[in-house]
Design an enzyme around this catalytic site. Structure first.
Site, PDB file in Angstrom:
ATOM      1  N   SER A   1     -10.953  -1.133   3.244  1.00  0.00           N
ATOM      2  CA  SER A   1     -10.122  -1.143   4.404  1.00  0.00           C
ATOM      3  C   SER A   1      -9.691   0.058   4.838  1.00  0.00           C
ATOM      4  O   SER A   1      -9.115   1.069   4.150  1.00  0.00           O
ATOM      5  CB  SER A   1      -8.771  -1.947   4.154  1.00  0.00           C
ATOM      6  OG  SER A   1      -8.895  -3.175   3.540  1.00  0.00           O
TER       7      SER A   1
ATOM      8  N   GLU B   1      -5.068   3.123   6.379  1.00  0.00           N
ATOM      9  CA  GLU B   1      -4.715   3.062   5.104  1.00  0.00           C
ATOM     10  C   GLU B   1      -5.309   4.200   4.274  1.00  0.00           C
ATOM     11  O   GLU B   1      -4.730   4.626   3.161  1.00  0.00           O
ATOM     12  CB  GLU B   1      -5.166   1.582   4.503  1.00  0.00           C
ATOM     13  CG  GLU B   1      -4.928   1.525   3.184  1.00  0.00           C
ATOM     14  CD  GLU B   1      -5.805   0.663   2.162  1.00  0.00           C
ATOM     15  OE1 GLU B   1      -5.176  -0.109   1.377  1.00  0.00           O
ATOM     16  OE2 GLU B   1      -6.872   0.510   2.499  1.00  0.00           O
TER      17      GLU B   1
ATOM     18  N   ARG C   1       0.818  -1.071   0.117  1.00  0.00           N
ATOM     19  CA  ARG C   1      -0.010   0.036   0.095  1.00  0.00           C
ATOM     20  C   ARG C   1       0.655   1.332  -0.188  1.00  0.00           C
ATOM     21  O   ARG C   1       0.686   2.229   0.606  1.00  0.00           O
ATOM     22  CB  ARG C   1      -1.039   0.015   1.431  1.00  0.00           C
ATOM     23  CG  ARG C   1      -2.010  -1.069   1.142  1.00  0.00           C
ATOM     24  CD  ARG C   1      -2.995  -1.131   0.111  1.00  0.00           C
ATOM     25  NE  ARG C   1      -3.989  -1.796   0.510  1.00  0.00           N
ATOM     26  CZ  ARG C   1      -4.185  -3.159   0.078  1.00  0.00           C
ATOM     27  NH1 ARG C   1      -3.292  -3.846  -0.286  1.00  0.00           N
ATOM     28  NH2 ARG C   1      -5.332  -3.780   0.308  1.00  0.00           N
TER      29      ARG C   1
HETATM   30  N1  EPU Z   1     -10.810 -11.237  10.428  1.00  0.00           N
HETATM   31  C1  EPU Z   1     -11.550 -11.192  11.386  1.00  0.00           C
HETATM   32  N2  EPU Z   1     -12.662 -10.454  11.618  1.00  0.00           N
HETATM   33  C2  EPU Z   1     -12.788  -9.572  10.855  1.00  0.00           C
HETATM   34  C3  EPU Z   1     -12.096  -9.250   9.730  1.00  0.00           C
HETATM   35  C4  EPU Z   1     -11.022 -10.257   9.179  1.00  0.00           C
HETATM   36  O1  EPU Z   1     -11.242 -12.350  12.188  1.00  0.00           O
HETATM   37  O2  EPU Z   1     -13.668  -8.666  11.040  1.00  0.00           O
HETATM   38  C5  EPU Z   1      -9.796 -12.411   9.674  1.00  0.00           C
HETATM   39  C6  EPU Z   1     -10.150 -12.952   8.602  1.00  0.00           C
HETATM   40  O3  EPU Z   1     -10.935 -14.288   9.188  1.00  0.00           O
HETATM   41  C7  EPU Z   1      -8.934 -13.481   8.030  1.00  0.00           C
HETATM   42  C8  EPU Z   1      -8.116 -12.426   8.328  1.00  0.00           C
HETATM   43  O4  EPU Z   1      -8.595 -11.553   9.292  1.00  0.00           O
HETATM   44  O5  EPU Z   1      -8.544 -14.673   8.771  1.00  0.00           O
HETATM   45  C9  EPU Z   1      -7.836 -11.480   7.008  1.00  0.00           C
HETATM   46  O6  EPU Z   1      -9.094 -11.067   6.745  1.00  0.00           O
HETATM   47  P1  EPU Z   1      -9.365 -10.845   5.121  1.00  0.00           P
HETATM   48  O7  EPU Z   1      -9.025 -12.004   4.388  1.00  0.00           O
HETATM   49  O8  EPU Z   1     -10.868 -10.354   4.866  1.00  0.00           O
HETATM   50  O9  EPU Z   1      -8.442  -9.749   4.619  1.00  0.00           O
HETATM   51  P2  EPU Z   1      -8.037  -8.211   5.276  1.00  0.00           P
HETATM   52  O10 EPU Z   1      -6.496  -8.588   5.737  1.00  0.00           O
HETATM   53  O11 EPU Z   1      -8.810  -7.960   6.440  1.00  0.00           O
HETATM   54  C10 EPU Z   1      -6.849  -7.223   3.192  1.00  0.00           C
HETATM   55  C11 EPU Z   1      -6.861  -6.114   2.477  1.00  0.00           C
HETATM   56  C12 EPU Z   1      -8.076  -5.776   1.584  1.00  0.00           C
HETATM   57  C13 EPU Z   1      -8.279  -7.058   0.806  1.00  0.00           C
HETATM   58  C14 EPU Z   1      -8.463  -8.325   1.426  1.00  0.00           C
HETATM   59  C15 EPU Z   1      -8.298  -9.698   0.585  1.00  0.00           C
HETATM   60  C16 EPU Z   1      -5.520  -4.537   3.472  1.00  0.00           C
HETATM   61  C17 EPU Z   1      -5.482  -3.166   4.355  1.00  0.00           C
HETATM   62  N3  EPU Z   1      -6.773  -4.985   3.357  1.00  0.00           N
HETATM   63  O12 EPU Z   1      -7.773  -7.309   4.206  1.00  0.00           O
HETATM   64  O13 EPU Z   1      -8.034  -4.738   0.874  1.00  0.00           O
HETATM   65  O14 EPU Z   1      -9.638  -6.921  -0.191  1.00  0.00           O
HETATM   66  O15 EPU Z   1      -7.008  -8.555   2.165  1.00  0.00           O
HETATM   67  O16 EPU Z   1      -7.047  -9.681   0.123  1.00  0.00           O
HETATM   68  O17 EPU Z   1      -4.335  -5.040   3.197  1.00  0.00           O
HETATM   69  C18 EPU Z   1      -8.822  -2.545   0.682  1.00  0.00           C
HETATM   70  O18 EPU Z   1      -7.588  -2.134   0.821  1.00  0.00           O
HETATM   71  O19 EPU Z   1      -9.599  -1.613   0.670  1.00  0.00           O
HETATM   72  C19 EPU Z   1      -9.226  -3.954   0.869  1.00  0.00           C
HETATM   73  C20 EPU Z   1     -10.461  -4.120   1.053  1.00  0.00           C
END
Ligand code: EPU
Length: 327
Positions: free
Chosen positions: A226, A322, A154
């Protein structure tokens, strides 16, 4: 003039100006029409306006997707900064070009994608970028090759304050023509197994379905995706936390560092679905802050501060937005 933004804040700029071509931008510059302060933005899907902007907000409407080179293996495409990002992804998928499909449905425009280094489901836009074409406030053109863009999670050269007066006009991408997928993130394989075949169209559909199930549609519930970055922490701290929370999800970064999902930590702090005034933590993905209706930038900042303080207290980890704050 009202500034477009996906949080749905009612914010105004002294002047909101759009241009359709590099020539038009150059003309605006030559005529001295871009005076300070100014802010160049995409469609406001990653911005938080804390108050009205007392200056000029500039927006590129440079369009066009043009093949500039190709062989049997790869194709190079030059895309205008104002092209909707997902239109470009759809264009690649329709033509059978591999690389962009995991980035389906990310809101925003192509110019901003190269500034923010957008990423999802194991792919970052830097993986597809060849070079970024720019014009600066003095009207000088420069093409930055990918290795000059300082891409990281990012992050890019273009996000640095000293690059505020450099405007992205076109982004050059390279896509593959040979079958190649990135399937190892989260539940992609599992979801894909429900489809009769693995191809670009089904993978795009799976990504779209996963996103729609977790991420709120900004047209319905104002948000900027995010809100926080996933913190990258020293391995020693990670080991301590893992001992305490054995099921903590995490991603390896390198020998010394590990990335922990901020959404998981915020969820563990009990914030998921909770509101502070008219701003709330989304009930399906705790990494997203939403405008329940009538919120201002200040309301979201207050919620962000409260969430960050909870995470710091419970895990000893600092999380950082972010989303870019415009004060
Ligand atoms: N999780 C939870 N509770 C929540 C949210 C997430 O327990 O409320 C856990 C999930 O179960 C999983 C882990 O956290 O084990 C990661 O969650 P997820 O795969 O949804 O991804 P993220 O890390 O929350 C990142 C990106 C997203 C992108 C997703 C998928 C960043 C800041 N965000 O989110 O990007 O879509 O991975 O690759 O890196 C964005 O930048 O706007 C965005 C949506």
């Amino acid at each position: 003039m009202r500034i477009p933004n996906t949080f749905g804040f009612d914010v105004k700029a002294a002047l909101y100006a759009e241009y359709d071509s590099v020539e038009e931008l150059e003309k605006m510059i030559a005529e001295g029409r871009i005076t300070s302060p100014f802010l160049h933005m995409g469609c406001g899907s990653n911005l938080l306006f804390v108050k009205d902007y007392d200056g000029i907000v500039l927006h590129s409407r440079i369009g066009g997707m043009e093949v500039t080179a190709e062989d049997d293996e790869q194709v190079c495409v030059r895309v205008g900064a104002g092209v909707i990002w997902d239109d470009f992804v759809a264009y690649c998928v329709e033509r059978g070009w591999y690389g962009a499909e995991n980035l389906s449905l990310i809101p925003g425009e192509t110019g901003a994608s190269a500034v923010q280094n957008i990423g999802a489901y194991g792919v970052e836009v830097k993986d597809l970028i060849l070079s970024v074409e720019t014009v600066n406030i003095r009207g000088e053109k420069r093409i930055y090759q990918k290795d000059e863009c300082e891409y990281a999670y990012r992050k890019s050269l273009f996000k640095k304050p000293e690059m505020k007066s450099v405007f992205v006009t076109y982004v050059n991408f390279i896509l593959g023509k040979k079958e190649c997928y990135t399937l190892d993130y989260g539940t992609i394989r599992q979801e894909l197994a429900k489809h009769p075949a693995v191809n670009l169209a089904t993978l795009r559909q799976v990504i779209i379905d996963i996103r729609n199930s977790k991420l709120p549609d900004p047209k319905v519930l104002g948000n900027a995706g995010s809100f926080f970055m996933n913190p990258i922490v020293p391995r020693a701290l990670f080991e301590r936390l893992l001992h305490q929370y054995p099921s903590m999800p995490h991603y390896e970064v390198d020998a010394d560092r590990v990335k922990i999902p901020a959404g998981w930590m915020i969820d563990q702090c009990g914030w998921k679905g909770k509101a502070l005034g008219p701003a709330a933590v989304h009930d399906k993905q705790a990494l997203v802050l939403v405008n329940l209706g009538g919120a201002t930038g200040k309301d979201v900042v207050a919620l962000s501060d409260a969430v960050r303080a909870s995470v710091k207290e419970k895990f000893g980890v600092e999380i950082w937005p972010e989303v870019n704050f415009i004060e």
